[in-house]
Motif scaffolding. Structure first.
Motif, PDB file in Angstrom:
ATOM      1  N   LEU A   1       3.547   1.126   9.295  1.00  0.00           N
ATOM      2  CA  LEU A   1       4.553   0.066   9.214  1.00  0.00           C
ATOM      3  C   LEU A   1       5.729   0.364  10.148  1.00  0.00           C
ATOM      4  O   LEU A   1       6.212  -0.510  10.879  1.00  0.00           O
ATOM      5  N   LYS A   2       6.147   1.615  10.143  1.00  0.00           N
ATOM      6  CA  LYS A   2       7.255   2.017  11.005  1.00  0.00           C
ATOM      7  C   LYS A   2       6.873   1.832  12.477  1.00  0.00           C
ATOM      8  O   LYS A   2       7.637   1.272  13.269  1.00  0.00           O
ATOM      9  N   ALA A   3       5.668   2.273  12.827  1.00  0.00           N
ATOM     10  CA  ALA A   3       5.196   2.136  14.213  1.00  0.00           C
ATOM     11  C   ALA A   3       5.086   0.665  14.606  1.00  0.00           C
ATOM     12  O   ALA A   3       5.430   0.272  15.722  1.00  0.00           O
TER      13      ALA A   3
ATOM     14  N   PRO B   1       0.421   4.506   5.235  1.00  0.00           N
ATOM     15  CA  PRO B   1       0.800   3.107   5.439  1.00  0.00           C
ATOM     16  C   PRO B   1       2.257   2.970   5.889  1.00  0.00           C
ATOM     17  O   PRO B   1       2.560   2.124   6.744  1.00  0.00           O
ATOM     18  N   ALA B   2       3.135   3.787   5.346  1.00  0.00           N
ATOM     19  CA  ALA B   2       4.553   3.702   5.727  1.00  0.00           C
ATOM     20  C   ALA B   2       4.745   4.054   7.201  1.00  0.00           C
ATOM     21  O   ALA B   2       5.588   3.467   7.885  1.00  0.00           O
TER      22      ALA B   2
ATOM     23  N   LEU C   1       0.832  -1.210   0.000  1.00  0.00           N
ATOM     24  CA  LEU C   1       0.000   0.000   0.000  1.00  0.00           C
ATOM     25  C   LEU C   1       0.863   1.255   0.000  1.00  0.00           C
ATOM     26  O   LEU C   1       0.562   2.253  -0.668  1.00  0.00           O
ATOM     27  N   ALA C   2       1.972   1.196   0.747  1.00  0.00           N
ATOM     28  CA  ALA C   2       2.868   2.352   0.802  1.00  0.00           C
ATOM     29  C   ALA C   2       3.531   2.612  -0.554  1.00  0.00           C
ATOM     30  O   ALA C   2       3.622   3.744  -1.014  1.00  0.00           O
ATOM     31  N   GLU C   3       3.964   1.541  -1.202  1.00  0.00           N
ATOM     32  CA  GLU C   3       4.763   1.710  -2.421  1.00  0.00           C
ATOM     33  C   GLU C   3       3.945   1.757  -3.704  1.00  0.00           C
ATOM     34  O   GLU C   3       4.403   2.294  -4.713  1.00  0.00           O
ATOM     35  N   GLU C   4       2.747   1.180  -3.681  1.00  0.00           N
ATOM     36  CA  GLU C   4       1.936   1.121  -4.904  1.00  0.00           C
ATOM     37  C   GLU C   4       0.648   1.917  -4.760  1.00  0.00           C
ATOM     38  O   GLU C   4      -0.304   1.723  -5.530  1.00  0.00           O
TER      39      GLU C   4
ATOM     40  N   ILE D   1       2.048   0.792  17.669  1.00  0.00           N
ATOM     41  CA  ILE D   1       0.990   1.299  16.788  1.00  0.00           C
ATOM     42  C   ILE D   1      -0.049   2.106  17.564  1.00  0.00           C
ATOM     43  O   ILE D   1      -0.708   2.973  17.005  1.00  0.00           O
ATOM     44  N   LEU D   2      -0.176   1.817  18.862  1.00  0.00           N
ATOM     45  CA  LEU D   2      -1.209   2.506  19.658  1.00  0.00           C
ATOM     46  C   LEU D   2      -0.920   4.007  19.787  1.00  0.00           C
ATOM     47  O   LEU D   2      -1.826   4.801  20.046  1.00  0.00           O
TER      48      LEU D   2
END
Lengths: 337, 337
Positions: A63-65, A59-60, A24-27, A71-72
């Protein structure tokens, strides 16, 4: 909320989930061009808890979180039930299978009741509660897509429904589980079971909890889904026996043995087989490599087709999940009305 | 006209056309269940002329009339141009390729201008006039589907667009023409060219006018369509050289030679090859049987996929045409708006 936004709520951010976020991040631009919709992450859930995003999260960044284990921190922490309360959104289940699928069942029923559609890579709810889930979907005109549940990234349900429109399936013969076949191959080459499993884990094929895969449960779940989806059955796991590989398997002389799924129709009867079988010389499945999944399918109108992925992993599975999400997104906005 | 009727206008009732009518006659109920639409034959055209049906004609009756050589008796005889004047209908082109595709081009442009969509099994217009056809389609929000133009019944364009949503294609490597490869195989086994062609004709593979297939023109047309559809090119036949088999081919030592299509992308460059090539040992294409078509495709997200039909003929091609018609019919009525 902007027009043509489609909100997705992600359950499970393991290796498939993380690959999904990468795609999702790249496309993202390509995906939005092809669907006519903007895919927006409305919430996400992993082992640390669930979080709802009031404003869009890239999305990136998610993903990093996720990789940092927090993520919270990106939104409002919420009970997981809130993930199912988002009308018009898509619940994307990439979580690990529960033993009896009941956790997922209640989540899906609640989401559909609240006007959400479902995309899932999780076999357990479909293998244990097919009828309840599909009945609810059709009663509420909701859609459940599950391309990634069987044979990883090899196009299967979408191929048969979107490319073989006028056909019914008369026979399915396939290798749809990687782990057990990989382990068996290692054992044929002389490794003891535990070393074979370790090798599979090293290659990222086997999970830490590998028994579901090696003892055939994973294959049985897939077989149930195939029998239901392609042959119109209403089977559950209780209706099927299976076999697999273990410490006590003597792999000597098993050169042509594979853990396969075979489903055949004769008249109104459907026979479903899941387990170890010695294949005839020249069987298409014997041509698949050790990292490969594939199947042969006999259709009423589109002929006999054979398809395989050369190497199948979480990246390909995530692409299959994304394909389902894109189909739904496209349907929402591209109907010529 | 009833709600949810989709009218189709059939150009060409050769072996693919007759198989198409059989499928519609025998699977009509299934097709209507799956699409939510009733496929109605609005007109048909063959070598004897064109006919418009004022009231619905059953596919089985049209098939019978075709076999008796009198389709004109079923309705109002009309100039072929009337087939393109049916707003909301689908023009289904199953006619033989014209040399330069200009006859088909003018038909497609006129049909799209009049609000029709196109489904075609005819390679020539797409190989010669891709840009004009696709520009008109996108300007008028019309759809052109062409699954049956390449690799017969093997899912290809629908597979890549409907099952590999987030991917771009990086490499295509396939056997997409049956006749030339079949003839070459017969010649390897010792037959002279003329006998090999006769055998192909006996098996229903080669047409009476077989030169387009054996000399590589058919393969070149398919290669152009693939390069345009999958790699975003705007090629025409003029941009590609090809090779094939003929009386002067010395098949000795050509065990691993096949007539293939190979298209690769490196950066912004796309290289398209069509013709005879000696394949490396272990090449997937060498595993295909003499009645088989198939390809290997490398995608950016959905992995490397291999797909083949075990035996490909006009029945499978007709099913591919029907799949396109069903996709269009479904889109017309199933958008959730």
């Amino acid at each position: 909320m902007q027009k043509n936004n489609v909100s997705i709520y992600l359950i499970g951010l393991g290796s498939v989930g993380r690959n999904f976020l990468s795609i999702l991040a790249e496309e993202g631009k390509l995906i939005s061009q092809r669907t006519g919709a903007e895919i927006v992450i409305g919430g996400a859930s992993d082992r640390t808890g669930s979080v709802i995003f009031k404003s869009p999260v890239a999305p990136a960044d998610l993903l990093k979180a996720k990789q940092a284990g927090n993520i919270l921190s990106l939104g409002k922490e919420a009970p997981v039930t809130e993930m199912t309360e988002n009308e018009g959104g898509i619940l994307v289940d990439m979580s690990s299978a529960s033993r009896d699928g009941s956790r997922e069942l209640s989540m899906y029923l609640s989401a559909m009741k609240n006007g959400m559609d479902i995309v899932t890579a999780n076999k357990s709810p479909l293998a244990n509660h097919w009828k309840e889930i599909m009945d609810r979907a059709s009663a509420g005109s909701r859609t459940v897509l599950y391309e990634a549940t069987v044979a990883g990234g090899v196009p299967l349900f979408s191929l048969l429904s979107r490319s073989c429109g006028p056909s019914t399936v008369n026979e399915f013969h396939g290798i749809v589980s990687l782990t057990a076949n990989f382990v068996l191959k290692q054992m044929r080459e002389g490794k003891p079971f535990s070393d074979a499993v370790a090798e599979a884990q090293k290659r990222g094929i086997a999970e830490t909890d590998f028994r579901d895969d090696t003892d055939g449960l994973d294959g049985a779940r897939k077989t149930v889904i195939l029998a239901n989806a392609l042959f119109g059955k209403n089977m559950t796991l209780k209706d099927i026996r299976t076999s697999g590989v273990s410490e006590s398997t003597d792999a000597k002389g098993m050169d042509r043995y594979r853990l396969i799924t075979e489903i055949t129709r004769s008249g109104r009867e459907v026979h479903a087989f899941s387990g170890l079988r010695g294949l005839d010389e020249g069987d298409y499945l014997l041509s698949l490599g050790e990292m490969s999944l594939g199947y042969e399918v006999s259709t009423s109108r589109n002929g006999r087709l054979r398809i395989q992925s050369v190497s199948d992993g979480p990246g390909e599975t995530a692409a299959a999940v994304m394909n389902d999400v894109m189909s739904l997104a496209k349907e929402k906005f591209q109907g010529k009305c």
